[in-house]
Every structure is written in C-alpha cells, then in structure tokens.
Motif scaffolding. Sequence first.
Motif, PDB file in Angstrom:
ATOM      1  N   GLU A 174      36.450  28.574  83.096  1.00  9.89           N
ATOM      2  CA  GLU A 174      35.280  29.427  83.248  1.00  9.89           C
ATOM      3  C   GLU A 174      34.514  29.533  81.930  1.00  9.89           C
ATOM      4  O   GLU A 174      35.090  29.850  80.884  1.00  9.89           O
ATOM      5  N   VAL A 175      33.210  29.253  81.985  1.00 10.19           N
ATOM      6  CA  VAL A 175      32.337  29.360  80.813  1.00 10.19           C
ATOM      7  C   VAL A 175      31.049  30.070  81.231  1.00 10.19           C
ATOM      8  O   VAL A 175      30.779  30.251  82.422  1.00 10.19           O
ATOM      9  N   ARG A 176      30.233  30.435  80.225  1.00 10.86           N
ATOM     10  CA  ARG A 176      28.975  31.121  80.493  1.00 10.86           C
ATOM     11  C   ARG A 176      27.807  30.154  80.325  1.00 10.86           C
ATOM     12  O   ARG A 176      27.811  29.284  79.443  1.00 10.86           O
ATOM     13  N   ALA A 177      26.802  30.323  81.163  1.00 14.02           N
ATOM     14  CA  ALA A 177      25.611  29.483  81.089  1.00 14.02           C
ATOM     15  C   ALA A 177      24.968  29.598  79.712  1.00 14.02           C
ATOM     16  O   ALA A 177      24.918  30.676  79.127  1.00 14.02           O
ATOM     17  N   LYS A 178      24.500  28.473  79.208  1.00  9.67           N
ATOM     18  CA  LYS A 178      23.783  28.342  77.936  1.00  9.67           C
ATOM     19  C   LYS A 178      24.672  28.515  76.710  1.00  9.67           C
ATOM     20  O   LYS A 178      24.184  28.446  75.575  1.00  9.67           O
TER      21      LYS A 178
END
Length: 643
Positions: A546-550
């Motif tokens: 899981e990662v965050r956009a941008k």
Amino acid sequence: AAAMLGCYLFGLAWVLSPLVQVARNRAPHSFPAWSVAAGLIWLVGALAWWVLALALGGGGHLVHHRFSALVPYLATGFVAQVLIGALGHLIPTALGGGGRAVRAATTVLERGGAFRLVAANLGLIVCLLPVPSAVRVGASLLVLFALAAQLPLLILAIKASITARKTGEGPAIVDEAAALIVRRKVIGSALGGLAAVVLVVAGGIAFDPTALSVGSAASAAGNVTATGETTTVKVKASGMKFEPNKIKVPAGNKLVIELTNADKDVHDLVVETGATSGRLGAGETARIDVGVVGRDLDAWCSIVGHRQMGMTLAIDAVGAESSADAASGNSHEGHAGHQSNSEDSDNATLDHSASFDEDFVARDAELKPLTYRGNKTHRLTFTVSELNRQVAPGVTQRLWTYNKQAPGPVLHGRVGDKFVITLVNDGTIGHSIDFHAGALAPDKPMRTIAPGEKLTYTFTAGRSGIWMYHCSTMPMSVHIANGMFGAVVIEPEGLAEVDQSYLFVQSEQFYGPEGKEVDANKVMAETPDAVVFNGIANQYGADPIEVRAKDRLRVWVLNVGPNRTSSFHVVGGQFHTVWNEGDYTLRRGGSTKSGGAQVLPLVPAQGGFVELELDEPGRYPFVSHVMVDAERGAHGYFQVEAN
C-alpha cells in the motif's frame, strides 16, 4: 554436557528407586501400572543413550543426529505410555460411583492390556533396529494401533461406570480362582502381542526381501557364484570427487569400501543396492559392506547437488558376463550418467489457482531509512539453519537459510561502514558466505565451514551499490537456489529523499518433493518452477503493498539468479530515475528533463534502483518483464490510495 546429563540420569534413578522397591515387594498387576513402568524404562534408556552419544563426541551434525534420532521413541515410549497409564488409573477413580462402578471401568480398560503393552514396546524396539523400511512401517502402525486403542476403551469405560452406578451391578471382587483365570488370559494376551510383532516383521521381509543385507548382496551379485574372497578398497572424498572414482573387483568377490572424508564439507557414499556410509564429517571414516559383486554398480554422494557436481563412483565387476549386465539393465552405459528425473511426480508444483491462507502476510519489502550519522560498525551473527518454509501457495520446501530467512537479512549502510559478520553453521552440511560488498581475498572468510563451526567475516563497504551475498559452497547454484542469498544496500552520497523505499530480491525456485530440498537436476537444466520476489511466489499479489498517490517511491531491485535475467517494470508507471550498478543512467528525467525509462534490466548478481510517482489511485502491477517469469510468480501489486 555428557557429565551433566549423567548427573541428571543419576538423580532420576535416585528419585525412581522407591518405585522400584514397591515393585519388588508387590509386582505390578494392572495395565496402567505396567504402562507407566514401561514408560519410565524408556525414559531411563533414552537418557543413558544420550549420555553415550555426547560422550562419544564427534562433529556437531553427528551428535545432533544421535540426539534427534531417539526423540520420537522418547515421545512414544515414555510420554505416551505414562499418559495412557495415568489416565487408565485416574479415570475409573475420578468417575466415582462406588467399588462396582470403579471395577466396571477398570475391567474395560484392562481389555487386551497385555497384548497392547507387548505390541507397543516390542514394536518400538523393532523400529530402533536396522530393519527394512517395510518392517519399520508395519511395526510403527502396530505401535500406533496399540496406543490408540486406549481412546475408544476410555469411552467404553465411562459408559460401563455410568451403567454400574445406575443399576448397581458390576464386576464382583475377584477371588483366587478367578484371579488364576485372569492371569492365564493375560499370558495369552501377551503371547498374542508377541505373535503380532513377529507377523509384522515376517510380513515386512516378505514384502521387500531385497531390503535385507542378504537381499542387497544378492542384488549386487547377480548370477555369479561367490568366491569366498574379500576385496577391500580405500576411497577418499575430496573436492567434489571420489578418489579413485572407479573400482575394479573380481566378479564373485565380496567388496568392502573404506571411505574417508578428506574434505571440509559433509559427504556420504550410496551404492545403488542401498548400502551406504551415512553422512561423514571432515576426517571421519566408514566401512561399507557392498556384498558379493557380480555385476557393474554405480555409487554416488547423496548430498543435494554433489552427484551433479561429479561425486560418482563406478564399481566394475571384472569377469562378469556382459549378458548378466544387459539382463539386469544396470550397465554403466545406461546408468553411470543417470540423474533422478526432474519431472518426478513426487516433486511439488506451483498451482496458479491456489491461494494463501486468509491470515497470510507477505514479507515486509520496505527498506527503512538510515537513522545514524557518519559511519558505523555493524555487528551481526548469521546462523545457518535448515527448515521448512512455504515458498508458494500450497508448496513447502526445506530451505537452507541465513537466520531462518530466504532471502537472508538485509544489510543497509553507507560507504565507509564496517561490517563484522559471524557465520555459525547449524546445518547438517558445509556452508559458507560471500559478500560482494567487500573487496578482500576470498581464501579464508569465504571458506566452507563444517556443521557446528563458525567464522568471522569482516569487510568495509568501499563502494556504493546493492550487492549480493550468497553461499559459495559448491555446487554454488544449488546453495543459492535453496535459499542462501541476500542483499547489502550501500547508499551512494547525496541520495535524494523519498517518501517510501522498497527492496525486491528476485530469485528462482526449483521444487523437489514437498517438504524436501531443491531439485538439483532442475537447477542444472535451468528449468525453474517459479521466479519470485523476496522468496515467495505471488505473495505481493495476495498481500499488495500500500502506497499513497503522488508519493515519491524508490524501488531497489537485486537479481540473485542463479541463472535468469530480470527486467523490472511497473505497469502504469514510468521511471524518471534509474540507478544501475553504481551509477545513474537516468536522473530526474536526464539531460532533457523529460526522459523516462520503462524497465530496470538486470543480469544475475546485478542490482540497482528506480524512482517514480504513481499519480492516480488504483492497483499497479509490478513484474519482471521477462513475461514467462512474471507468470511463474515474479509479480505483485502497488495498491495506490488517494493522498
């Protein structure tokens, strides 16, 4: 250790001496009492054997083998029998209900007691002896039956006790005449147990007569007449070969091989008839009685990968009829180069439709940032161990590991950092370690150490890179393929800050039978069953990262092989920075400021990193763009959530 265990044994004998005195004054007459007594005898016998095993000394692997070989017998002979005996005594009393109810339950639990006692204990003794496998399997089943019979009898005893309480009826106190009849039944039951063990032994031999030493000798002899003479040959195991690697013996002679392991690694010698030396540590010697030889025979080292490296021995029967060879189908032309079938149906296979358990958690791929300033000395212990691990959904293999991990622990530092690694070999064969991140003569720090030994490997990181480390014991490809590899990340100066950093180590897997080691023939043929990231096929498909956009992501990738190339790619993403083998090939778009890259290509033992941002929420696959390998397991997902 032997002295201390001897003290424990003495203390146990002292504690049990009152029981012995009671038994002498009034011999045990019930099944529970005899079961507990038999269990205590197994305990004392096992402890005495362990004292002897330690006192004899030898290599760590040899002592460990002597110790572990008796554990199942201690668990069955001591623990199980004491538990069964205790339950047989306590259950009738605990149920209560008066004398008739207790006697009713006890009578049920005594059924076939002598048979079960004799069958269980004689069966265990048979299993301890060097008997054919069919005999051992039959005796094991008989022991299991004898012990497991207590469970349904406990249920029946409870019912009998309840019935006696309700009706007031049950067995009366046994008079002398009835006691005589009971004793006769007990003797008959014990003889029945003895007969059952004899039948199991006879049946096992009948099922597999060649498993006996007589059968092995006949198998080696073919149709030749024994001469009555013995040929003794000394053979040395060293440097992945036997010296000599060919033995000539007059047909009809008995052959005895005196094998000495002159190597630092563990070896053995197995003749196709089944005769074997057992595993030998450095400097150890064993005699192998091959029997009367009447045809050509093959022999080899059975340690994983050693046969493929050339550890084979040809036994030529001089004067044997070629027709006998042809009839037996064992001529060297058809046998000497034989390797086990890599497509053996016993081998595990990767089922792409299988799934992990619901509670499965993938290996953490995050590479934590360095938190110290300046340079640091890293001191770590790498312990070699052999253990079963899940390597794919529904597939378990016996891996050779550093610190129970495959890949091994990640080392992370800067140029100028010092690493002091203590390697401890707790495995059963020789192992070693080679750090590509250090530059020094390999003779001493990279040498193979025997089971039970250790060495210290010290190096200073002189150059940045993502470096491979691995076992360098031959055959190197097999040791790497079976889990002995890892990564050392030495960061370059001026490394830009990122929001998240990850590390993927790509490797190939070659499955042997379920729960067993790597298939060395598949390694040599370069036919992997799976290509994976961080040791487990499909794990980041089942548990996406899981990662965050941008967010700015840095992904380090190391290809440890042992054979195949990698082409790391993120589907839906573009790399604006690529760093490969110590330098940037693209940095923040390059000279045009708008340049991009789609893959990080890596040959075996090569590594680097890429940087990118994933702007939109969604699921982004990452793969090796050698697509057949992506389909073999080298894939996963970045699950991108809105920032």
